[in-house]
Design a protein around this motif. Structure first.
Motif, short mmCIF file in Angstrom:
data_model
loop_
_atom_site.label_atom_id
_atom_site.label_comp_id
_atom_site.label_asym_id
_atom_site.label_seq_id
_atom_site.Cartn_x
_atom_site.Cartn_y
_atom_site.Cartn_z
N LYS A 133 16.08 13.12 11.94
CA LYS A 133 16.51 14.60 12.28
C LYS A 133 16.85 15.13 11.18
O LYS A 133 16.60 16.43 10.83
CB LYS A 133 17.18 14.78 13.42
N ASN A 134 17.84 14.80 10.50
CA ASN A 134 18.29 15.31 9.12
C ASN A 134 17.21 15.47 8.25
O ASN A 134 17.33 16.64 7.60
CB ASN A 134 19.48 14.48 8.75
N PHE A 135 16.41 14.62 8.04
CA PHE A 135 15.44 14.70 7.03
C PHE A 135 14.29 15.70 7.36
O PHE A 135 13.90 16.54 6.70
CB PHE A 135 14.68 13.29 6.73
N ILE A 136 14.17 15.94 8.79
CA ILE A 136 13.34 17.06 9.23
C ILE A 136 13.89 18.43 8.66
O ILE A 136 13.12 19.40 8.69
CB ILE A 136 13.00 16.85 10.61
N GLN A 137 14.94 18.35 9.04
CA GLN A 137 15.95 19.82 9.09
C GLN A 137 16.00 20.09 7.40
O GLN A 137 16.06 21.11 6.71
CB GLN A 137 17.04 19.80 9.60
N ASN A 138 16.36 19.13 6.53
CA ASN A 138 16.90 19.41 5.32
C ASN A 138 16.60 18.55 4.16
O ASN A 138 16.75 18.78 2.86
CB ASN A 138 18.45 18.93 5.36
N VAL A 139 15.52 17.84 4.49
CA VAL A 139 14.64 16.96 3.31
C VAL A 139 13.07 17.06 3.39
O VAL A 139 12.61 16.31 3.71
CB VAL A 139 15.12 15.53 3.16
N PRO A 140 12.65 18.33 3.25
CA PRO A 140 11.10 18.42 3.38
C PRO A 140 10.53 17.50 2.39
O PRO A 140 9.24 17.28 2.62
CB PRO A 140 10.95 19.93 3.03
N GLU A 141 11.03 17.41 1.06
CA GLU A 141 10.24 16.65 0.22
C GLU A 141 9.98 15.22 0.63
O GLU A 141 8.95 14.56 0.25
CB GLU A 141 11.06 16.51 -1.14
N PHE A 142 10.74 14.51 1.62
CA PHE A 142 10.37 13.40 2.12
C PHE A 142 8.72 12.99 2.67
O PHE A 142 8.10 12.29 2.46
CB PHE A 142 11.40 12.83 3.05
N TRP A 143 8.55 14.27 3.28
CA TRP A 143 7.28 14.38 4.25
C TRP A 143 6.16 14.48 3.46
O TRP A 143 4.98 14.28 3.77
CB TRP A 143 7.18 15.53 5.16
N SER A 144 6.17 14.89 2.03
CA SER A 144 4.87 14.98 1.16
C SER A 144 5.17 13.97 0.16
O SER A 144 4.42 13.97 -0.89
CB SER A 144 4.73 16.26 0.64
N SER A 145 5.93 12.86 0.37
CA SER A 145 6.27 12.04 -0.91
C SER A 145 5.28 11.07 -0.82
O SER A 145 4.62 10.45 0.07
CB SER A 145 7.81 11.47 -0.75
N ASN A 146 5.19 10.37 -2.09
CA ASN A 146 4.22 9.23 -2.22
C ASN A 146 4.75 7.94 -1.21
O ASN A 146 3.83 7.37 -0.70
CB ASN A 146 4.16 8.67 -3.66
N GLU A 147 5.97 7.87 -1.33
CA GLU A 147 6.39 6.74 -0.34
C GLU A 147 6.14 6.85 0.95
O GLU A 147 5.68 6.02 1.74
CB GLU A 147 8.33 6.66 -0.22
N PHE A 148 6.26 8.08 1.85
CA PHE A 148 5.88 8.18 3.03
C PHE A 148 4.26 8.23 3.21
O PHE A 148 3.72 7.69 4.26
CB PHE A 148 6.48 9.63 3.61
N ALA A 149 3.56 8.81 2.16
CA ALA A 149 1.99 8.79 2.35
C ALA A 149 1.61 7.53 2.29
O ALA A 149 0.70 7.10 3.03
CB ALA A 149 1.53 9.51 1.09
N GLU A 150 2.28 6.69 1.37
CA GLU A 150 1.73 4.86 1.10
C GLU A 150 1.84 4.46 2.76
O GLU A 150 1.09 3.54 2.91
CB GLU A 150 2.66 4.48 0.32
N SER A 151 2.80 4.81 3.40
CA SER A 151 3.32 3.99 4.68
C SER A 151 2.18 4.31 5.68
O SER A 151 1.85 3.68 6.81
CB SER A 151 4.55 4.36 5.31
N LEU A 152 1.37 5.40 5.39
CA LEU A 152 0.11 5.88 6.51
C LEU A 152 -1.03 5.35 6.19
O LEU A 152 -1.98 5.49 7.03
CB LEU A 152 0.22 7.59 6.43
N LYS A 153 -1.14 4.78 4.99
CA LYS A 153 -2.66 4.45 4.55
C LYS A 153 -3.41 3.56 5.20
O LYS A 153 -4.68 3.69 5.30
CB LYS A 153 -2.53 4.26 2.91
N ASP A 154 -2.86 2.55 5.83
CA ASP A 154 -3.61 1.58 6.59
C ASP A 154 -4.02 1.99 7.92
O ASP A 154 -4.57 1.32 8.55
CB ASP A 154 -2.93 0.27 6.37
N GLY A 155 -3.53 3.19 8.37
CA GLY A 155 -3.84 3.63 9.60
C GLY A 155 -3.11 3.26 10.89
O GLY A 155 -3.42 3.59 11.79
#
Length: 538
Positions: free
Chosen positions: A207-229
């Protein structure tokens, strides 16, 4: 000879006499006199009655099962090219208004079969996942709470992304990590003891990341976690809607490219089985119209012995009609003979069964001395007449399926049928002794030698009989029938003592048993008749 034995032999002879009226019409002959023409017209009239009764049976419980039969048959088509396959399904997907059920099922199949390709598309748009998790504790828990106890390398995908981003960007986000303990943990401590992440209050942290850390949602680390579907299966409905919006509202080129590739490289059989069930009749008709145009060039090969090819020829004749009723009926009588018999034998089919028995009895009584089916064969130059003729041939093939299923109950009867219709045969060594309720060894009954052993065992005394009952209780009905037969006496007592044969119909390549012979012979006859029909059109 005992009176009982004489009665059994008389019953057997009556069956044999009745069988001899089964003409498979495998001799292509001419017809000249009015009697032949009159007999054939009577046959067509009765087949028309049969058509009405069968259609009533097929639709009495709705059309869904009959549609499923047709979809399965279409799935067996092997001649369509990958490009045509793609165009065929893309036509339905692009048609307006959107066929939501079709598009949804297509995307779900894509997710299951090509989850990585879909995951990469989501990773390229990882920022939208902020809304996916916002206000949804269940999704947050499922994706981000899977921290490992034995080291950071074993964290789940979402947890690993959260931990990696927090370490790399600790200067901007470490204070947003919420801990369950009395005090927080420093990056240095957590780096040496990654299991401390188990004390993270994941829900509040995200919840804190949603409100205060928008960089996380477009980061390479988060994108990598999504790639295998894997993310797709947290909420498939959400991602179906998301992809449909990308396709229709945004017309995203990369999404359409993935769908195009999927429709080209996934098997035609799989696509048909997953997608055709979602179509309404009008859309199904449109699908058949496009399909029959793609198949039409192959008709010149005339390989009617191939059941897939024969269906393609039939589809090419019926597929562009405004109604699918005729193709549903034809598929049922030609390719689903066993299922039709099953429907007839169900309680709901009793009324139709009596009607069909009466009609088939009349058809069987028609004189067949000339081995002639239809005088209209020689007049089938017009397209409409050819379509009508295919329908009569299909219905007649099912009449043969029905009669052989009902009337050929012994090896002697089958062999008489082969001889009378000029079919060469050789016995195989796969003879079984069957109960009336069992049609093959796979259905639960045992081979003849084991049945004989059981019979001898029973004669040793009551104790042995009790032991048999205790050990083979699951086969009680089958065994009791077997044991009641006096095997030492007359073999004609064995109403369903059956076996298997190699036949000239397929150059003696496959052993056919009584369970499969009605279907094989009816299709073989249909193929032979279709060859004659199209030969007369040249």
């Amino acid at each position: 000879m005992s009176f009982g034995s004489q009665s059994r032999k008389k019953a057997f002879n009556r069956k044999l006499y009745r069988y001899r009226m089964i003409d498979l019409f495998l001799l292509e002959s001419t017809f000249n006199d009015e009697q032949d023409v009159s007999s054939a017209k009577l046959r067509i009239s009765l087949l028309s009655e049969l058509e009405s009764v069968l259609w009533k049976l097929l639709t009495c419980g709705g059309r869904s099962e009959v549609r499923l039969w047709l979809s399965n048959t279409i799935a067996s088509v092997t001649s369509i090219s990958p490009q045509h396959q793609r165009d065929l399904f893309m036509t339905l997907l692009r048609r307006k208004p959107l066929k939501w059920a079709f598009a949804s099922q297509l995307l779900q199949t894509l997710f299951e079969k090509r989850s990585r390709e879909a995951g990469i598309l989501i990773a390229k748009r990882s920022y939208i996942m902020e809304k996916f998790f916002e206000g949804n504790p269940r999704r947050i828990s499922q994706w981000f709470s899977n921290f490992a106890t034995n080291g950071a390398s074993d964290h789940g995908k979402g947890a690993k992304a959260l931990a990696q981003f927090a370490f790399v960007n600790r200067d901007i986000c470490w204070e947003e990590l919420e801990w369950k303990g009395k005090h927080g943990q420093s990056p240095a401590v957590v780096a040496t003891k990654p299991h401390y992440f188990l004390d993270l209050d994941v829900h509040q942290t995200v919840k804190n990341f949603i409100q205060n850390v928008p960089e996380f949602w477009s980061s390479n680390e988060f994108a990598e976690s999504l790639k295998d579907g894997e993310i797709l299966f947290l909420d498939t409905k959400f991602f179906v809607k998301f992809f449909i919006d990308l396709m229709l509202k945004d017309d995203s080129k990369d999404v359409w490219e993935v769908i195009n590739e999927f429709l080209m490289h996934e098997s035609f059989s799989s696509l048909c089985q997953h997608l055709l069930v979602t179509l309404e009749d009008a859309d199904f008709c449109n699908f058949l119209k496009v399909l029959c145009k793609l198949l039409r060039p192959r008709i010149e090969t005339k390989d009617f012995g191939n059941s897939s090819f024969m269906f393609e020829v039939i589809l090419a004749k019926y597929g562009d009609s405004e109604s699918i009723d005729q193709i549903l009926l034809l598929n049922a009588v030609i390719n689903q003979g066993r299922q039709l018999l099953r429907l007839l034998r169900d309680e709901d089919g009793e009324e139709q069964l009596d009607e069909i028995k009466a009609i088939i009895h009349k058809i069987s009584a028609i004189s067949s001395n000339s081995h002639c089916l239809f005088p209209l064969l020689k007049e089938c130059d017009g397209r409409k007449k050819t379509i009508e003729m295919i329908k009569w041939l299909g219905l007649q093939s099912w009449v043969l399926h029905y009669r052989t299923s009902e009337e050929c109950q012994t090896p002697e009867l089958w062999e008489s049928l082969f001889v009378d219709n000029g079919i060469g045969f050789r016995k195989s060594n796969e003879y079984l002794l069957l109960d009336h309720s069992c049609s093959s060894e796979d259905d639960g009954c045992e081979p003849c030698n084991r049945a004989r052993a059981k019979s001898k065992k029973r004669k040793k005394g009551e104790k042995g009989g009790k032991r048999r009952k205790r050990n083979f209780d699951s086969q009680e009905s089958c065994d009791d029938e077997l044991l009641d037969l006096d095997i030492r006496n007359d073999r004609m007592d064995l109403k369903l003592n059956t076996g298997s044969w190699f036949l000239s119909t397929d150059d003696y390549t496959v052993p056919w048993n009584a369970k499969d012979l009605p279907e094989h012979l009816s299709k073989y006859c249909m193929a032979s008749w279709m060859k004659w029909l199209f030969a007369k059109r040249e």
